[in-house]
Design an enzyme around this catalytic site. Structure first.
Site, PDB file in Angstrom:
ATOM      1  N   GLU A   1       9.363   6.705   3.121  1.00  7.75           N
ATOM      2  CA  GLU A   1       9.026   7.529   1.947  1.00  7.75           C
ATOM      3  C   GLU A   1      10.086   8.568   1.581  1.00  7.75           C
ATOM      4  O   GLU A   1       9.767   9.733   1.353  1.00  7.75           O
ATOM      5  CB  GLU A   1       7.659   8.200   2.161  1.00  7.75           C
TER       6      GLU A   1
ATOM      7  N   GLU B   1       1.518  -2.154   4.954  1.00 10.75           N
ATOM      8  CA  GLU B   1       0.323  -1.306   5.077  1.00 10.75           C
ATOM      9  C   GLU B   1      -0.743  -1.697   4.049  1.00 10.75           C
ATOM     10  O   GLU B   1      -1.409  -0.839   3.470  1.00 10.75           O
ATOM     11  CB  GLU B   1       0.694   0.178   4.876  1.00 10.75           C
TER      12      GLU B   1
END
Ligand code: 9MR
Length: 369
Positions: free
Chosen positions: A164, A277
Site C-alpha cells: 500500500e 486478499e
C-alpha cells in the site's frame, strides 16, 4: 468412522445439500466430507486463505489442510507481531507454528508483509525520543527484512515486500505529488525506500518471489504508478517478481471488466500476479453498513460475482498464479470490524463454517472450467 462434532455437522450439511440440490458440484465425496475447493482449482492455480495461529492450534487445522493449497498469516507475520519488543528482538514462535503446520500439510506459504504504514511498532521511527534519521531508518528496515526473510528462507515462497505505498483519490490520505503515501518510511527515507526494501529482500532470499501488494489495483492512476515503478526497477536491476491484488471487493465495485483490463496491463510488464486478499462484501460499498443479514437473494448474487471473478482468474491463469481469500469464514472476516462493528458476510464459508452458495458456484466452475 469417528467424526468430531464439527465434522459431523459439516458432513450432515453436505448430505442435506446433496439431497435437495443434486448435481455433480454438490455431491459429497465418498467419505462424506465436503469436496475440496483447493483441489478442484489446483489445475488452474494454488487457492488459499489468510489464517491465524489460533485456527491452527484450536481445531481448524484439518479444515485448512482440506480446503486450501496456499496460506498467508492474516496478522501473525506483520512487524507488530514479529518485532514488538524492539530492534533485533523477535517473537517467531506463533508464526513458526503456522508456517511449519502449513509445510507439514503440503501447503505453500505467502509472507505478509514486510514494509507497511500500519502494524509496524513505534520503536522503528524513534531514536532517543526524537524521530529517526534517514540513515537509521534504512538500517533498521534493512535489518528487519534481512532477519525476517532470512528466518523464513526456504519456507515462504512469496513475500509482500511493500504494501500500500500509493494512494489516489482518498481524501484523508496524504501523498506526495506522485501519489506516494506519506508514510513514515516515505517521509523519513524518501521515495527510494521501496527500492531499498526490495533489494534487501532479494539479498536475504534470492529464491523467494517478491511482490508489491496493494488495494484498488484496477485504478488507472495506480496502474500507471505501479507500472512506472516496476519498469524503473527492472531497468535498474532491482528484483521484483509480482503484483499482489488485494481485491477487497463489494457487490458493485470494482467491475470484473476493469479488473481484467488491469491484469492485462500488469502482464505487459513481464511480472506475475497473485490475488492476495479476496473477499466480496454483501454491501454495495465495502465500508457501508446497510446490510443486516445474508438473505438468499444476496447470497445468490454474491455467488454469481465470485464466479464472474474466478472466470477471469481462470482465463488469465498464465498471469494470475495464486488466489487467496482474506479469511476462512464470515465470523472471522476483518469486514465485521472495519470501518466499525457491523454485519458482513464476504467469504465462502458462513459463520458456522458451512459452505455458502459462492463455494458451490466455484466448485461448479472449477469442474467445468
Ligand atoms: O485482516 C487484518 C485485520 O485483522 C487487522 O486488524 C488489520 C490492521 O490494519 O489488517 C487486516 O489485514 C489487512 C492486510 O494486512 C492488508 N490489506 C488490508 C487488510 C484488511 O484491512
Amino acid at each position: 468412522m469417528n467424526l468430531t462434532r464439527r465434522e459431523f455437522a459439516a458432513a450432515s450439511a453436505t448430505l442435506a445439500l446433496t439431497a435437495c440440490a443434486g448435481g455433480p458440484s454438490r455431491r459429497a465425496e465418498a467419505d462424506g466430507k465436503l469436496p475440496s475447493l483447493g483441489r478442484a482449482l489446483a489445475p488452474y492455480f494454488p487457492f488459499g486463505a489468510a489464517i491465524t495461529p489460533g485456527q491452527v492450534a484450536f481445531g481448524s487445522a484439518d479444515f485448512i489442510k482440506a480446503q486450501f493449497s496456499v496460506v498467508v498469516a492474516e496478522n501473525a507475520m506483520k512487524p507488530e507481531a514479529l518485532a514488538a519488543r524492539g530492534e533485533g528482538q523477535y517473537s517467531f514462535t506463533q508464526a513458526d507454528e503456522l508456517v511449519n503446520f502449513a509445510r507439514a500439510s503440503g501447503l505453500k506459504v505467502r509472507g505478509h508483509t514486510l514494509v507497511w504504514h500500519q502494524q509496524t511498532p513505534a520503536w522503528f521511527f524513534v531514536e532517543n525520543g526524537a524521530p529517526v534519521t534517514r540513515a537509521t531508518l534504512i538500517t533498521r528496515m534493512e535489518r528487519y527484512i534481512t532477519d525476517v526473510v532470512g528466518h523464513f528462507k526456504g519456507r515462504v515462497y512469496a513475500w509482500d515486500v511493500v504494501n500500500e505505498a500509493y494512494s489516489f483519490g482518498e481524501a484523508r490520505t496524504r501523498t506526495d505529488s506522485e501519489g506516494m503515501r506519506l508514510s513514515p518510511f516515505r517521509e523519513i527515507i524518501g521515495e527510494d525506500y521501496i527500492e531499498i526494501a526490495f533489494r534487501a529482500a532479494a539479498r536475504a532470499d534470492p529464491d523467494a518471489l517478491l511482490f508489491y501488494n496493494d488495494y484498488e489495483t484496477q485504478n488507472p492512476r495506480k496502474i500507471a504508478a505501479i507500472s512506472e515503478m516496476v519498469t524503473r526497477f527492472k531497468a535498474a536491476g532491482v528484483k521484483i517478481d509480482g503484483i499482489g491484488h488485494q481485491a477487497h471487493c463489494s457487490m458493485l465495485h470494482p467491475s470484473v471488466n476493469s479488473f481484467e483490463r488491469a491484469v492485462e496491463q500488469y502482464a505487459m510488464l513481464g511480472i506475475t500476479q497473485h490475488v492476495t486478499e479476496l473477499d466480496i462484501a454483501l454491501n454495495d460499498d465495502i465500508s457501508a453498513n446497510r446490510v443486516s443479514e445474508a438473505s438468499p437473494a444476496l447470497l445468490a448474487r454474491q455467488a454469481q460475482r465470485y464466479a464472474d471473478f474466478f472466470k477471469v482468474f481462470i482465463k488469465q491463469r498464465r498471469h494470475i498464479t495464486a488466489v487467496l481469500v482474506w479469511g476462512i469464514d464470515d465470523a472471522g472476516s476483518w469486514l465485521r470490524h472495519w470501518p466499525n462493528e457491523r454485519f458482513e458476510a464476504p467469504l465462502l464459508f458462513d459463520e458456522k463454517r458451512q459452505p455458502k452458495p459462492a463455494f458451490w458456484a466455484l466448485m461448479k466452475l472449477a469442474e467445468t472450467g
